[in-house]
Design a protein around this motif. Structure first.
Motif, PDB file in Angstrom:
ATOM      1  N   ALA A 259       0.848  -1.190   0.000  1.00 15.27           N
ATOM      2  CA  ALA A 259       0.000   0.000   0.000  1.00 15.27           C
ATOM      3  C   ALA A 259       0.882   1.238   0.000  1.00 15.27           C
ATOM      4  O   ALA A 259       1.862   1.308   0.741  1.00 15.27           O
ATOM      5  N   TYR A 260       0.540   2.215  -0.847  1.00 17.90           N
ATOM      6  CA  TYR A 260       1.322   3.447  -0.898  1.00 17.90           C
ATOM      7  C   TYR A 260       0.457   4.580  -1.398  1.00 17.90           C
ATOM      8  O   TYR A 260      -0.672   4.368  -1.848  1.00 17.90           O
ATOM      9  N   ARG A 261       1.003   5.785  -1.312  1.00 22.31           N
ATOM     10  CA  ARG A 261       0.280   6.972  -1.772  1.00 22.31           C
ATOM     11  C   ARG A 261       1.033   7.572  -2.945  1.00 22.31           C
ATOM     12  O   ARG A 261       2.235   7.816  -2.871  1.00 22.31           O
ATOM     13  N   ASP A 262       0.335   7.811  -4.035  1.00 20.91           N
ATOM     14  CA  ASP A 262       0.915   8.413  -5.238  1.00 20.91           C
ATOM     15  C   ASP A 262       0.215   9.743  -5.451  1.00 20.91           C
ATOM     16  O   ASP A 262      -0.918   9.779  -5.936  1.00 20.91           O
ATOM     17  N   GLY A 263       0.899  10.832  -5.069  1.00 19.59           N
ATOM     18  CA  GLY A 263       0.250  12.137  -5.137  1.00 19.59           C
ATOM     19  C   GLY A 263      -0.903  12.208  -4.159  1.00 19.59           C
ATOM     20  O   GLY A 263      -0.718  12.060  -2.954  1.00 19.59           O
ATOM     21  N   GLU A 264      -2.103  12.414  -4.664  1.00 19.56           N
ATOM     22  CA  GLU A 264      -3.292  12.510  -3.816  1.00 19.56           C
ATOM     23  C   GLU A 264      -4.080  11.211  -3.780  1.00 19.56           C
ATOM     24  O   GLU A 264      -5.199  11.182  -3.268  1.00 19.56           O
ATOM     25  N   GLU A 265      -3.515  10.140  -4.363  1.00 20.32           N
ATOM     26  CA  GLU A 265      -4.297   8.912  -4.510  1.00 20.32           C
ATOM     27  C   GLU A 265      -3.624   7.736  -3.803  1.00 20.32           C
ATOM     28  O   GLU A 265      -2.415   7.532  -3.922  1.00 20.32           O
ATOM     29  N   ASP A 266      -4.425   6.953  -3.073  1.00 22.30           N
ATOM     30  CA  ASP A 266      -3.944   5.726  -2.441  1.00 22.30           C
ATOM     31  C   ASP A 266      -4.036   4.583  -3.445  1.00 22.30           C
ATOM     32  O   ASP A 266      -5.039   4.426  -4.138  1.00 22.30           O
ATOM     33  N   LYS A 267      -2.954   3.771  -3.484  1.00 19.47           N
ATOM     34  CA  LYS A 267      -2.890   2.692  -4.462  1.00 19.47           C
ATOM     35  C   LYS A 267      -2.314   1.429  -3.827  1.00 19.47           C
ATOM     36  O   LYS A 267      -1.708   1.461  -2.753  1.00 19.47           O
ATOM     37  N   LEU A 268      -2.501   0.320  -4.530  1.00 14.30           N
ATOM     38  CA  LEU A 268      -1.887  -0.961  -4.156  1.00 14.30           C
ATOM     39  C   LEU A 268      -0.987  -1.422  -5.296  1.00 14.30           C
ATOM     40  O   LEU A 268      -1.369  -1.324  -6.465  1.00 14.30           O
ATOM     41  N   PHE A 269       0.186  -1.919  -4.938  1.00 15.82           N
ATOM     42  CA  PHE A 269       1.112  -2.538  -5.895  1.00 15.82           C
ATOM     43  C   PHE A 269       1.088  -4.030  -5.587  1.00 15.82           C
ATOM     44  O   PHE A 269       1.471  -4.457  -4.499  1.00 15.82           O
ATOM     45  N   ILE A 270       0.584  -4.833  -6.544  1.00 12.71           N
ATOM     46  CA  ILE A 270       0.384  -6.259  -6.293  1.00 12.71           C
ATOM     47  C   ILE A 270       1.216  -7.072  -7.272  1.00 12.71           C
ATOM     48  O   ILE A 270       1.075  -6.934  -8.491  1.00 12.71           O
TER      49      ILE A 270
END
Length: 381
Positions: A259-270
């Motif tokens: 789980a990480y934050r890219d700019g203003e958006e939370d994302k998942l790297f799977i």
């Protein structure tokens, strides 16, 4: 393996059916989190442990929350035995064995672990390769080896994904820390979109937590590869919880979910053993309707070449050179990946950008590598 925010290292042992909590040196935060590249890391691990490279099996990786040093759980083959070891890697590349005989350890013994003599079913004849004997050998694997498949520390508890001794075997265990002997077990059911059926045996492969519509939620990836959400409030002792299948990433077996934050958006790297990684925005998961038998887009198995796969808001596959065996978050700018490269076969421990792409551009050759192309030598700020 996983860490608590204050540096307690949790290790799962499927054979013993136990979770160990080791107090580590708290250490100090580094002055800066600069990217690193440690090639042939398996050779350095083998040298530190005094074993051969071929004897190593990479079982897990987690980044220390304070020092940001990666820790790796490895198995060392010794005849028919697989002996456990853990190493840490300093940000300068020094590999150090972690003392598993430390007295600063507490243990939680899991209940309802699979019987030692229970094994899997052979699928020999189901698929043209490999030879039947290979499937038969796979089927002799003890079910107990999946007692613990993934661990995460969340809100004061260790969450353990794996299997139990029940026929409805997919289980999520919650263990409050510090350990008191108390724990809860929830049996999990999901609708497997690609298979077109509800399933209760195969466990979660990797997981994370996020707030979805104001609710603390477990996000889980299963093999072959459904993506599922389950409110944490439904993970109560003795309950049978049905996850919401929001999509399917395509045939394969997930490994890591970061789980990480890219700019203003939370994302998942799977990451996945059989395909490139995907990046999944949480915004898509929040708005997902979920799949059931009633809205499944096709009849019969949905394999990769189905026009309906991948299905649902499961993000996009992104450029990633090599195969990531394990991944975790290093900083707000970088992931750390244990990567096997196709061109050299080398096993590398490295940092990769969370954005715009989790990749090394030195491994691919494009127009901008040629002389005379404007901007070809521009360095990233």
């Amino acid at each position: 393996m996983t860490f608590s925010p204050d540096g307690v290292l949790f290790l799962g042992d499927s054979k013993l059916g136990a979770v160990f909590a080791f107090e580590t040196e708290r250490g100090t935060a580094p002055a800066s989190l600069d990217p690193f590249l440690f090639e042939s890391i398996d050779e350095k691990i083998a040298a530190a442990l005094g074993v051969t490279v071929k004897s190593l099996v990479m079982n897990g990786m987690a980044v220390h929350p304070v020092t940001r040093e990666p820790y790796l759980a490895v198995g060392v083959r010794n005849g028919d035995r697989l002996e456990a070891a853990v190493v840490s890697v300093s940000l300068a590349g020094e590999v150090r064995p972690f003392d598993l005989s430390s007295s600063k350890v507490t243990v939680h013994q899991l209940s309802d672990v699979p019987d030692e003599d229970k094994t899997f079913t052979s699928r020999a004849g189901f698929f043209p390769v490999p030879p039947a004997a290979v499937y038969d050998e796979k089927a002799r694997t003890p079910l107990r080896s999946m007692t613990i498949v993934d661990l995460k520390f969340h809100a004061g508890e260790v969450f353990v994904a794996g299997v139990s001794n029940q026929e409805f075997s997919s289980t999520l265990r919650r263990i409050p820390y510090p350990f008191t002997g108390a724990a809860s077990e929830t049996q999990l059911e999901i609708y497997h979109l690609a298979h077109g059926q509800y399933e209760t045996r195969a466990p979660i492969r990797t997981m994370q937590f996020a707030t979805i519509d104001g609710e603390d939620t477990l996000i889980a990836a299963y093999a072959c590869s459904p993506l599922v959400t389950i409110p944490v409030s439904e993970l109560t002792h003795g309950a049978k919880a049905r996850g919401k299948t929001i999509g399917d990433m395509g045939n394969g077996q997930p490994i890591s979910m970061v789980a990480y934050r890219d700019g203003e958006e939370d994302k998942l790297f799977i990451t996945n053993v059989s395909r490139g990684p995907v990046v999944v925005p949480l915004s898509g998961i929040r708005s997902a309707e979920g799949f059931t038998p009633e809205n499944r887009p096709a009849q019969g198995p949905m394999l990769d070449q189905s026009p309906f796969m991948p299905a649902g808001p499961v993000g996009k596959q992104v450029l990633f050179v090599g195969s990531s065996l394990r991944a975790d978050l290093f900083s707000d700018r970088f992931l750390v990946s244990l990567t096997r490269y196709a061109d050299t076969g080398d096993l590398t421990l490295e940092t990769l950008p969370v954005a715009p792409l989790p990749a090394r551009l030195d491994k691919i050759w494009v127009e901008m590598d040629f002389p005379g192309v404007e901007g070809s030598s521009k360095r990233a700020a």
